[in-house]
Design a protein around this motif. Sequence first.
Motif, PDB file in Angstrom:
ATOM      1  N   VAL A 269      -0.888  90.250  16.808  1.00  0.00           N
ATOM      2  CA  VAL A 269       0.074  91.114  16.113  1.00  0.00           C
ATOM      3  C   VAL A 269      -0.247  92.578  16.458  1.00  0.00           C
ATOM      4  CG1 VAL A 269       0.753  91.957  13.830  1.00  0.00           C
ATOM      5  CG2 VAL A 269       0.517  89.497  14.234  1.00  0.00           C
ATOM      6  N   LYS A 270       0.782  93.391  16.643  1.00  0.00           N
ATOM      7  CA  LYS A 270       0.591  94.810  16.945  1.00  0.00           C
ATOM      8  C   LYS A 270       0.981  95.646  15.724  1.00  0.00           C
ATOM      9  CE  LYS A 270       1.503  94.140  21.877  1.00  0.00           C
ATOM     10  NZ  LYS A 270       2.383  94.492  23.024  1.00  0.00           N
ATOM     11  N   GLU A 288       5.470  93.008  15.732  1.00  0.00           N
ATOM     12  CA  GLU A 288       5.055  94.379  16.024  1.00  0.00           C
ATOM     13  C   GLU A 288       5.500  95.270  14.861  1.00  0.00           C
ATOM     14  OE1 GLU A 288       6.292  95.804  19.825  1.00  0.00           O
ATOM     15  OE2 GLU A 288       5.872  93.894  20.845  1.00  0.00           O
ATOM     16  N   ILE A 289       4.561  96.022  14.323  1.00  0.00           N
ATOM     17  CA  ILE A 289       4.832  96.920  13.199  1.00  0.00           C
ATOM     18  C   ILE A 289       4.492  98.334  13.630  1.00  0.00           C
ATOM     19  CG2 ILE A 289       4.208  97.507  10.818  1.00  0.00           C
ATOM     20  CD1 ILE A 289       3.586  94.544  10.387  1.00  0.00           C
ATOM     21  N   GLY A 290       5.367  99.276  13.345  1.00  0.00           N
ATOM     22  CA  GLY A 290       5.177 100.652  13.779  1.00  0.00           C
ATOM     23  C   GLY A 290       4.177 101.425  12.938  1.00  0.00           C
ATOM     24  N   GLU A 291       4.204 102.733  13.092  1.00  0.00           N
ATOM     25  CA  GLU A 291       3.280 103.616  12.380  1.00  0.00           C
ATOM     26  C   GLU A 291       3.834 103.982  11.002  1.00  0.00           C
ATOM     27  OE1 GLU A 291       2.514 107.014  14.809  1.00  0.00           O
ATOM     28  OE2 GLU A 291       1.426 105.867  16.338  1.00  0.00           O
ATOM     29  N   ASP A 292       2.906 104.343  10.098  1.00  0.00           N
ATOM     30  CA  ASP A 292       3.238 104.893   8.776  1.00  0.00           C
ATOM     31  C   ASP A 292       4.101 103.956   7.934  1.00  0.00           C
ATOM     32  OD1 ASP A 292       2.020 107.579   9.218  1.00  0.00           O
ATOM     33  OD2 ASP A 292       3.554 107.686  10.776  1.00  0.00           O
ATOM     34  N   CYS A 293       3.963 102.670   8.154  1.00  0.00           N
ATOM     35  CA  CYS A 293       4.691 101.700   7.334  1.00  0.00           C
ATOM     36  C   CYS A 293       3.875 101.353   6.092  1.00  0.00           C
ATOM     37  CB  CYS A 293       4.968 100.421   8.130  1.00  0.00           C
ATOM     38  SG  CYS A 293       6.102 100.650   9.516  1.00  0.00           S
TER      39      CYS A 293
END
Length: 461
Positions: A269-270, A288-293
């Motif tokens: 997982v990213k 894939e999960i982005g930033e600041d979530c």
Amino acid sequence: MNISIILAAGEGTRMKSKLPKVLHRVCGKPILEYVINASKGAEIEKNIVIVGHGGDSIREYFKDDSVIFKTQPIGDNTPYGTGFAVMQGIDCIEDDSTVIILYGDTPLITKDTVSKLINYHNSCGYDGTVLTAVVENPTGYGRIIREETGNILKIVEHKDASEEEKEIKEINSGIYCFNGKLLKYALGKIDNNNAQGEYYVTDVISILKEEDYKVGAYIIEDSREIHGVNSRNQLAFSEEIMRNRINSNYMKQGITIINPEHTYIEEGVKIGRDTIIYPGVIIEGNTEIGEDCVIKQNTKILNSIIGDKVEIESSTIEDSSIGDSTHIGPYAHLRPNSRIGKNVKIGNFVEVKNSIIEDNSKAGHLAYIGDAEVGKNVNIGCGVVFVNYNGREKFRTIVGDDAFIGSNSNLVAPVIVKELGYVAAGSTITKEVGEGVLSIARAPQVNKEGWVEKKGYKNHK
């Protein structure tokens, strides 16, 4: 050339399972996959997997040209043992190769350990090297007896050890590194003249030592890596170690995991930095999960792409994508093939399936959006249902930009609500709603005066 022989032919009777032992999963992947990946990660060019029980299922799962499968015969008159298993791959071993023997039921072994063992074996000029571990309780393990030079003198099984030898805490892991030519030579000399009637790789060490070949030992840094899985309890132990290892790696990359012991994230997982993950979260597959979530408690995400600054609370996301700055939940469900745009609100108990919802649209609560294309800046009221199924076929609904769908409405597909179309609350829409049109599709309200008194309900309080 470096070659691995991975022993994966065991029946695994203590697992009490129809599934081959090495296909049981740890953090989402089969046990054997971790061993193969560790071998490949150590830049081993040829990986030979010895299968037996459940061999067809194992071959079917690992459709990989970089893995060579060899089958260990099974039958009442067939010999057993680690030595016999290794013999099945003997025709794949080049004389000038370095061969490492691994076990398909040790998912915690790492590529770094495999690399270090091979490098140690080669740099020290050993003909055979044993991977050993120092443990507090060595009961049941073979003890490593060393010479003054540090080379191996012998390996003594626990039942054969003297009281003094039993005090030794360095044990045999069962993982070995050999010169290819000498391994083939020694395999040709071992026999099964023992109580179990089996051929043992350990005897290769004895043969090499007796013939004055140089045999050494490399001590593993973390003894948990050699932990084998033979029962459900041992599977749970490996799961715990692997989960903590994975979560620790994510935290080192700048992700906050509030309670790692109660957070399940699969390897691969990213996740972007400064994302915060709450307890009870499950993240699986190719996600894939982005930033600041912010991924809040009891959320499950599977095979999905999440943008930056997304907040998801107590919801399930499957095979979908979510744009930046979108808010999902609580208790929302994005079913497969849902594409949610930026700055979208999918609220309490909203279900979306096979639909596109574009930027800045909102479905605040208690709605079903199935097989739909929803434009930008659309408001979908409470209790709205996209009626997509007639009992035989699925149909699509299209809602244009800036449309308004009033609460408790039904959009019966196939149907189109054009840009700036308004649907009055409580309507059942079966025909196109034009651009800028207000559509009201409900029966007129009828009030019957004196009805309660006529029915005699007035005193029923």
